[in-house]
Scaffold this motif. Structure first.
Motif, short mmCIF file in Angstrom:
data_model
loop_
_atom_site.label_atom_id
_atom_site.label_comp_id
_atom_site.label_asym_id
_atom_site.label_seq_id
_atom_site.Cartn_x
_atom_site.Cartn_y
_atom_site.Cartn_z
N LYS A 209 0.86 -1.09 -0.11
CA LYS A 209 0.23 0.10 0.05
C LYS A 209 1.11 1.20 0.01
O LYS A 209 0.57 2.15 -0.55
CB LYS A 209 -0.88 0.08 1.16
N ASP A 210 1.92 1.29 0.47
CA ASP A 210 2.62 2.45 0.79
C ASP A 210 4.11 2.45 0.05
O ASP A 210 5.18 3.44 0.45
CB ASP A 210 3.12 2.73 2.40
N SER A 211 4.14 1.57 -1.14
CA SER A 211 5.43 1.53 -1.69
C SER A 211 4.93 1.99 -3.10
O SER A 211 3.87 1.75 -3.55
CB SER A 211 5.81 0.13 -1.76
N TYR A 212 6.11 2.07 -3.76
CA TYR A 212 5.80 2.47 -5.28
C TYR A 212 6.31 1.07 -6.07
O TYR A 212 7.61 0.85 -6.01
CB TYR A 212 6.63 3.74 -5.70
N GLY A 213 5.30 0.47 -6.77
CA GLY A 213 5.67 -0.81 -7.46
C GLY A 213 5.98 -1.98 -6.69
O GLY A 213 5.32 -2.27 -5.53
N THR A 218 10.41 -1.37 4.41
CA THR A 218 9.87 -0.89 5.58
C THR A 218 10.93 -0.14 6.42
O THR A 218 10.19 0.54 7.41
CB THR A 218 9.19 -2.24 6.43
N ASP A 219 12.10 -0.20 6.10
CA ASP A 219 12.94 0.71 7.06
C ASP A 219 13.04 2.04 6.60
O ASP A 219 13.42 2.80 7.16
CB ASP A 219 14.41 0.01 7.03
N ILE A 220 12.31 2.20 5.44
CA ILE A 220 12.22 3.62 4.88
C ILE A 220 10.89 4.11 5.31
O ILE A 220 9.56 3.43 5.26
CB ILE A 220 12.39 3.71 3.20
N PRO A 221 10.83 5.19 5.91
CA PRO A 221 9.59 5.98 6.45
C PRO A 221 8.53 6.18 5.42
O PRO A 221 8.58 6.63 4.12
CB PRO A 221 9.94 7.23 7.05
N VAL A 222 7.03 6.05 5.74
CA VAL A 222 6.25 6.94 4.58
C VAL A 222 6.10 8.18 4.98
O VAL A 222 6.07 8.93 5.98
CB VAL A 222 4.78 6.05 5.16
N GLU A 223 6.10 9.00 3.71
CA GLU A 223 6.08 10.56 3.97
C GLU A 223 5.23 11.17 3.03
O GLU A 223 4.67 10.63 2.03
CB GLU A 223 7.57 10.91 3.49
N GLU A 224 4.80 12.38 3.36
CA GLU A 224 3.80 13.28 2.77
C GLU A 224 4.84 13.83 1.61
O GLU A 224 5.64 14.67 1.75
CB GLU A 224 3.18 14.31 3.49
N ILE A 225 4.06 13.88 0.41
CA ILE A 225 4.82 14.33 -0.76
C ILE A 225 4.11 15.07 -1.74
O ILE A 225 2.87 14.93 -1.81
CB ILE A 225 5.38 13.24 -1.59
N GLU A 226 4.50 16.44 -2.06
CA GLU A 226 3.79 17.32 -2.67
C GLU A 226 4.46 17.66 -4.14
O GLU A 226 5.52 17.94 -4.03
CB GLU A 226 3.18 18.64 -1.79
N LEU A 227 3.99 17.47 -5.13
CA LEU A 227 4.48 17.88 -6.29
C LEU A 227 3.78 18.95 -7.41
O LEU A 227 2.54 18.83 -7.14
CB LEU A 227 4.63 16.54 -7.20
N LEU A 260 1.02 12.83 -2.37
CA LEU A 260 1.14 11.38 -2.24
C LEU A 260 1.49 11.27 -0.68
O LEU A 260 2.34 11.86 0.01
CB LEU A 260 1.93 10.93 -3.35
N ARG A 261 1.13 9.89 -0.69
CA ARG A 261 1.87 9.40 0.73
C ARG A 261 2.41 7.96 0.31
O ARG A 261 1.42 6.98 0.17
CB ARG A 261 0.86 9.38 1.84
N LEU A 262 3.77 7.72 0.49
CA LEU A 262 4.33 6.65 0.19
C LEU A 262 5.71 6.55 0.90
O LEU A 262 6.44 7.74 1.07
CB LEU A 262 4.25 6.22 -1.18
N LEU A 287 13.65 14.90 -0.95
CA LEU A 287 13.13 14.45 -2.39
C LEU A 287 13.62 15.65 -3.59
O LEU A 287 14.33 15.21 -4.51
CB LEU A 287 11.94 14.10 -2.39
N ARG A 288 13.56 16.77 -2.93
CA ARG A 288 13.86 17.76 -3.96
C ARG A 288 15.44 17.71 -4.21
O ARG A 288 15.87 18.01 -5.60
CB ARG A 288 13.47 19.19 -3.45
N GLU A 289 16.21 17.57 -3.20
CA GLU A 289 17.50 17.45 -3.27
C GLU A 289 18.04 16.29 -4.07
O GLU A 289 19.06 16.25 -4.80
CB GLU A 289 18.21 17.49 -2.00
N TRP A 290 17.36 15.26 -4.19
CA TRP A 290 17.88 14.02 -4.74
C TRP A 290 17.54 14.19 -6.11
O TRP A 290 18.29 13.76 -6.81
CB TRP A 290 16.74 12.76 -4.25
N VAL A 291 16.05 14.82 -6.39
CA VAL A 291 16.21 14.89 -7.97
C VAL A 291 17.25 15.88 -8.57
O VAL A 291 17.46 15.70 -9.68
CB VAL A 291 14.43 15.50 -8.13
N LYS A 292 17.31 16.96 -7.74
CA LYS A 292 18.42 17.88 -8.06
C LYS A 292 19.70 17.22 -8.32
O LYS A 292 20.33 17.57 -9.35
CB LYS A 292 18.41 19.15 -7.26
#
Length: 303
Positions: A209-213, A218-227, A260-262, A287-292
């Motif tokens: 439910k909380d993953s992409y693909g 589970t060691d990665i937290p579920v986060e609020e994402i805004e795009l 999104l929330r994942l 996430l912004r820094e990762w994409v950058k």
């Protein structure tokens, strides 16, 4: 039409009829329906013996058991064995399209099919058989992220899951439920002399439910994402959401903004980059820094 192809088409016609709103289909009505549909496909007439053989093959190939109710005098699909509606429809759609293309017709002049057959399909029949009869499987597994290192595995197979046109095996490896890419499995063999009790309490939907693909780390937290995107990219994301949790915050001529929330995984970032022409990551900042960083490194390589 070849016998094998005709038999497969007939089986799909049977499934398609019995999965309809009519719960019990009388024998004569089913035979007439099959005869009519097969006539459209230049097929042969069907008798009771052929019908019963088809029922047996349907159960063997698809795990769908067709029964006859003497009181209601009709055939029906056993609900315990029926597939989920989404999987059902996809199976019928794919096979109907492939069958149509294989016919000696001019359909190829207006339907362009992808002829690439992924390697991971080759082990699917064996995996399905092992899951169905609760046999462990053994195979050599290629770890792509470790430079192609190969390890021998013996696991208890539970589910096959499709994602991004690839198949994955969900299996217990030394008591832990893990995901294995079918494309990385080699020398697969079923251990027929052993059986195990399959865990039917796994909530697969909740698991991803909380993953992409396919990767649910589970060691990665579920986060609020805004795009934020422009209206053009927004038109695509409106019809094909990035994730089931996607909610639209703004939708006008200037901006299409979603939340999104994942879990933020590498697979999710790659999905963002696939449609990043107008992307602005509002939050979280990491996430912004990762994409950058990805774009800065790409710019250096392609300067």
């Amino acid at each position: 039409m070849g016998r094998k192809l005709e038999g497969l088409q007939r089986m799909l016609v049977i499934i398609n009829r019995l999965k309809g709103p009519q719960q019990y289909v009388p024998r004569e009505e089913l035979e007439n329906y099959i005869a009519h549909r097969m006539e459209e496909r230049d097929g042969s007439p069907v008798d009771l013996r052929t019908l019963q053989r088809d029922f047996n093959e349907i159960e063997e190939l698809f795990g769908i058991r067709i029964c006859f109710d003497k009181q209601r005098k009709g055939y029906f699909i056993n609900e315990e064995d029926s597939l989920k509606q989404e999987q059902y429809d996809r199976l019928l759609l794919n096979f109907d399209l492939l069958n149509a293309i294989d016919r000696t017709s001019n359909l190829h002049t207006y339907v362009l099919a992808e002829h690439h057959r992924p390697m991971d399909y080759e082990c699917l029949p064996l995996l399905i058989k092992a899951i169905r009869f609760s046999h462990p499987v053994a195979f050599n597994y290629i770890y792509i992220r470790e430079g192609g290192k190969i390890r021998e595995k013996k696991v208890l197979p539970h589910y096959l899951k499709e994602d991004q046109q690839r198949w994955y095996l969900l299996a217990y490896d030394n008591g832990t439920l893990k995901t294995f890419s079918a494309n990385c499995i080699r020398n697969l063999r079923i251990i027929n002399e052993e059986t195990f009790r399959r865990n039917m309490d796994i909530d697969v939907e909740e698991l991803f439910k909380d993953s992409y693909g396919i990767w649910n780390q589970t060691d990665i937290p579920v986060e609020e994402i805004e795009l934020s995107y422009d209206a053009l990219d927004g038109s695509f994301l409106r019809s094909v959401p990035l994730h089931h949790s996607q909610e639209i915050l703004t939708d006008n001529e200037e901006e299409f903004r979603i939340c999104l929330r994942l879990r933020i995984t590498n697979d999710f970032v790659m999905a963002l980059l696939a449609r990043s022409r107008s992307l602005t990551v509002i939050k979280p900042m990491r996430l912004r820094e990762w994409v950058k960083k990805v774009y800065e490194e790409a710019l250096k390589r392609n300067a």
